[in-house]
Scaffold this motif. Sequence first.
Motif, PDB file in Angstrom:
ATOM      1  N   ILE B 238       0.864  -1.173   0.000  1.00  0.00           N
ATOM      2  CA  ILE B 238       0.000   0.000   0.000  1.00  0.00           C
ATOM      3  C   ILE B 238       0.900   1.222   0.000  1.00  0.00           C
ATOM      4  O   ILE B 238       1.855   1.284   0.782  1.00  0.00           O
ATOM      5  CB  ILE B 238      -0.882   0.003   1.264  1.00  0.00           C
ATOM      6  CG1 ILE B 238      -1.843  -1.191   1.249  1.00  0.00           C
ATOM      7  CG2 ILE B 238      -1.639   1.329   1.399  1.00  0.00           C
ATOM      8  CD1 ILE B 238      -2.620  -1.394   2.542  1.00  0.00           C
ATOM      9  N   VAL B 240       0.728   5.314   0.688  1.00  0.00           N
ATOM     10  CA  VAL B 240      -0.125   6.392   1.178  1.00  0.00           C
ATOM     11  C   VAL B 240       0.391   7.678   0.553  1.00  0.00           C
ATOM     12  O   VAL B 240       1.393   8.250   0.978  1.00  0.00           O
ATOM     13  CB  VAL B 240      -0.103   6.475   2.718  1.00  0.00           C
ATOM     14  CG1 VAL B 240      -1.182   7.453   3.190  1.00  0.00           C
ATOM     15  CG2 VAL B 240      -0.323   5.099   3.336  1.00  0.00           C
ATOM     16  N   CYS B 241      -0.292   8.070  -0.494  1.00  0.00           N
ATOM     17  CA  CYS B 241       0.114   9.234  -1.278  1.00  0.00           C
ATOM     18  C   CYS B 241      -0.650  10.462  -0.816  1.00  0.00           C
ATOM     19  O   CYS B 241      -0.123  11.571  -0.801  1.00  0.00           O
ATOM     20  CB  CYS B 241      -0.176   8.944  -2.747  1.00  0.00           C
ATOM     21  SG  CYS B 241       0.040  10.340  -3.827  1.00  0.00           S
ATOM     22  N   VAL B 268       3.022  -0.919   4.211  1.00  0.00           N
ATOM     23  CA  VAL B 268       2.283   0.339   4.048  1.00  0.00           C
ATOM     24  C   VAL B 268       3.321   1.447   4.075  1.00  0.00           C
ATOM     25  O   VAL B 268       4.003   1.636   5.089  1.00  0.00           O
ATOM     26  CB  VAL B 268       1.270   0.551   5.197  1.00  0.00           C
ATOM     27  CG1 VAL B 268       0.442   1.807   4.953  1.00  0.00           C
ATOM     28  CG2 VAL B 268       0.363  -0.668   5.367  1.00  0.00           C
ATOM     29  N   GLU B 269       3.470   2.165   2.983  1.00  0.00           N
ATOM     30  CA  GLU B 269       4.583   3.111   2.897  1.00  0.00           C
ATOM     31  C   GLU B 269       4.096   4.433   2.303  1.00  0.00           C
ATOM     32  O   GLU B 269       3.444   4.456   1.274  1.00  0.00           O
ATOM     33  CB  GLU B 269       5.687   2.501   2.025  1.00  0.00           C
ATOM     34  CG  GLU B 269       6.941   3.332   2.008  1.00  0.00           C
ATOM     35  CD  GLU B 269       8.157   2.577   1.477  1.00  0.00           C
ATOM     36  OE1 GLU B 269       8.098   1.355   1.280  1.00  0.00           O
ATOM     37  OE2 GLU B 269       9.179   3.238   1.250  1.00  0.00           O
ATOM     38  N   GLY B 270       4.424   5.502   2.998  1.00  0.00           N
ATOM     39  CA  GLY B 270       4.025   6.818   2.522  1.00  0.00           C
ATOM     40  C   GLY B 270       5.158   7.513   1.793  1.00  0.00           C
ATOM     41  O   GLY B 270       6.322   7.107   1.881  1.00  0.00           O
ATOM     42  N   PHE B 271       4.800   8.543   1.064  1.00  0.00           N
ATOM     43  CA  PHE B 271       5.846   9.367   0.444  1.00  0.00           C
ATOM     44  C   PHE B 271       5.265  10.742   0.161  1.00  0.00           C
ATOM     45  O   PHE B 271       4.053  10.901   0.061  1.00  0.00           O
ATOM     46  CB  PHE B 271       6.375   8.729  -0.849  1.00  0.00           C
ATOM     47  CG  PHE B 271       5.415   8.781  -2.007  1.00  0.00           C
ATOM     48  CD1 PHE B 271       4.368   7.887  -2.106  1.00  0.00           C
ATOM     49  CD2 PHE B 271       5.546   9.760  -2.996  1.00  0.00           C
ATOM     50  CE1 PHE B 271       3.466   7.938  -3.160  1.00  0.00           C
ATOM     51  CE2 PHE B 271       4.652   9.819  -4.064  1.00  0.00           C
ATOM     52  CZ  PHE B 271       3.613   8.907  -4.149  1.00  0.00           C
ATOM     53  N   VAL B 272       6.136  11.721   0.075  1.00  0.00           N
ATOM     54  CA  VAL B 272       5.732  13.047  -0.401  1.00  0.00           C
ATOM     55  C   VAL B 272       6.711  13.435  -1.495  1.00  0.00           C
ATOM     56  O   VAL B 272       7.900  13.103  -1.453  1.00  0.00           O
ATOM     57  CB  VAL B 272       5.703  14.102   0.725  1.00  0.00           C
ATOM     58  CG1 VAL B 272       4.501  13.881   1.634  1.00  0.00           C
ATOM     59  CG2 VAL B 272       6.972  14.125   1.517  1.00  0.00           C
TER      60      VAL B 272
END
Lengths: 329, 329
Positions: B238, B240-241, B268-272
Amino acid sequence: MQYKAITFVKRPIADITADTFELVTLETPVLKDGEFLVKQTHMSLDPAMRTWMQDNPNSYIPPIAIGEVMRSFGVGEVVESKNPAFPVGARVIGNTGWAEYVLGGADMQVVPHDLPVEALMCVLHVPGLTAYVGLFEVLRPKAGETLVVSGAAGSVGSLVGQMAKAEGLRVIGIAGSDEKCRWLEDELGFDRAINYRSANLAEQLAEAAPNGVDIYFENTGGPIQQVVFERMNRFGRITVCGMIADYNREVPAPGPSWVDINLKALRVEGFVIVDHYDKAPKAVEVLTGYLQKGQIKYRAHVLQGLESAIEGVNLLFNGDNQGKLLVEL
Amino acid sequence: MQYKAITFVKRPIADITADTFELVTLETPVLKDGEFLVKQTHMSLDPAMRTWMQDNPNSYIPPIAIGEVMRSFGVGEVVESKNPAFPVGARVIGNTGWAEYVLGGADMQVVPHDLPVEALMCVLHVPGLTAYVGLFEVLRPKAGETLVVSGAAGSVGSLVGQMAKAEGLRVIGIAGSDEKCRWLEDELGFDRAINYRSANLAEQLAEAAPNGVDIYFENTGGPIQQVVFERMNRFGRITVCGMIADYNREVPAPGPSWVDINLKALRVEGFVIVDHYDKAPKAVEVLTGYLQKGQIKYRAHVLQGLESAIEGVNLLFNGDNQGKLLVEL
């Protein structure tokens, strides 16, 4: 020959209770070619057992069937054999179950007699492999980073913290008693240990990790989770190795909002050890190195006799075990 | 020369309201050596703006200061220059802000005149880079996998789905109107699009993804999150954008329990996107390839005039925009 075993007879909804199990008497089988019989000497009690009891279609292995002997790892000695690879007298480790005698299986491994059984079960087998995979394969720590581990006095947590110390990290452990915290700080060399039951965890953590948390090794879930999560630094990594606090809940508690996973670019990654057995040789090599350099200490909490497992397994969930939980038969 | 700009004067607690901003008249500066003046032609309105308004000490960039011109990306033309790299007449893209004229900054890039401005702003700039990084760097899709994208008709979501289709995945989009769903299925070639407002999402998703979900590209948060999360397959990923549904909430909603992250070995990995500007050249190359092969379509929702941004920005949060939201000056 007759022997005692404990079968799994009722899926628990929440807590594991005495009627989850039944004590039975079984008969050892007549061996066919290739088979061997093991007399179990030590059984391992592990938090993952609670998840094996659940009929969760998404789980990584089938649940324990009703009426089956309760599933577990253990160590024993071959007492009868029609398999030359497992001669009488050999010491083996593997899936044994809650039983005095076990028919040897394909997963069993011969292990040397000269290793203390505690080193084997506390470090070199499942706990060590779990700590190794979570720390090195999933989290990939760098010297100088700050690591928090929950369930820090448990079999996996205590290894994670010690390995991280050996790799040059700042290590903060969270545990459930002052005695455990003293052990972590005084014996294992953790930089800080926090008793989440007696302290204001958020305040203590802010003080122990003034520059935030880079790595979180999650063994417990529960309220600790949100507190540590809020202290995570940007690019922080979390591995979800266990959720002891939630295993006994009918409906698990929600997790933290994903807003910070987005804004802080966090990575939250779970694993279960059955997917990583191929890393066992490497893990044993690395762990043996730490043991030889005296960088890893361990302690076992040993119960006596097969039946002690029935009540004893709950020590894992109320946190009253002091060290890796074993049953000596 | 006088020009109009919109400043940010009050941090919103929940929704963005008219008193968040103030329309002001400013004077263009006298240029020093190395400076250049840009007349903005198109401004981009993006969900991330809402996070820039928040005074969150953990965020990836400082919040917009009170009294500052509202922050945004945009395209414009150099109308005065003391910098040979940005001659008069050059078309530039970069951080512009809500203003008719902007002093050129170090982040600005010269872009060719022959590209339609919509292709530039809908595909090749921030939305395309975001979709590229999330899909290829974080999620690492494999042909044959099933991908779900929320905010599927949005600027990022529509690109993610089309790129995943081009790479051989089964693509399910979740959007907020029947019209958007028709666009996704009929024009963009999504395998399925589900209107979460009119349908029983869990049922529809189970039917659309009978073998579960391998990849979830999260743009929205909200109740969609839990429904998709429950359909994830083991080893699912997943990213998380964005969390549009939560940006306007004072306290974000909790996320799913971590029990399944553990048992299903999810990541579950976010990034900006500001952390990934170094990937822009590669992303532009890849995206241009898709455009040339006709594998990517786009649509812009164009508002007219600087002041239209004040009310218009909320289209991003109530989902009433149809395509990438732009303001033509």
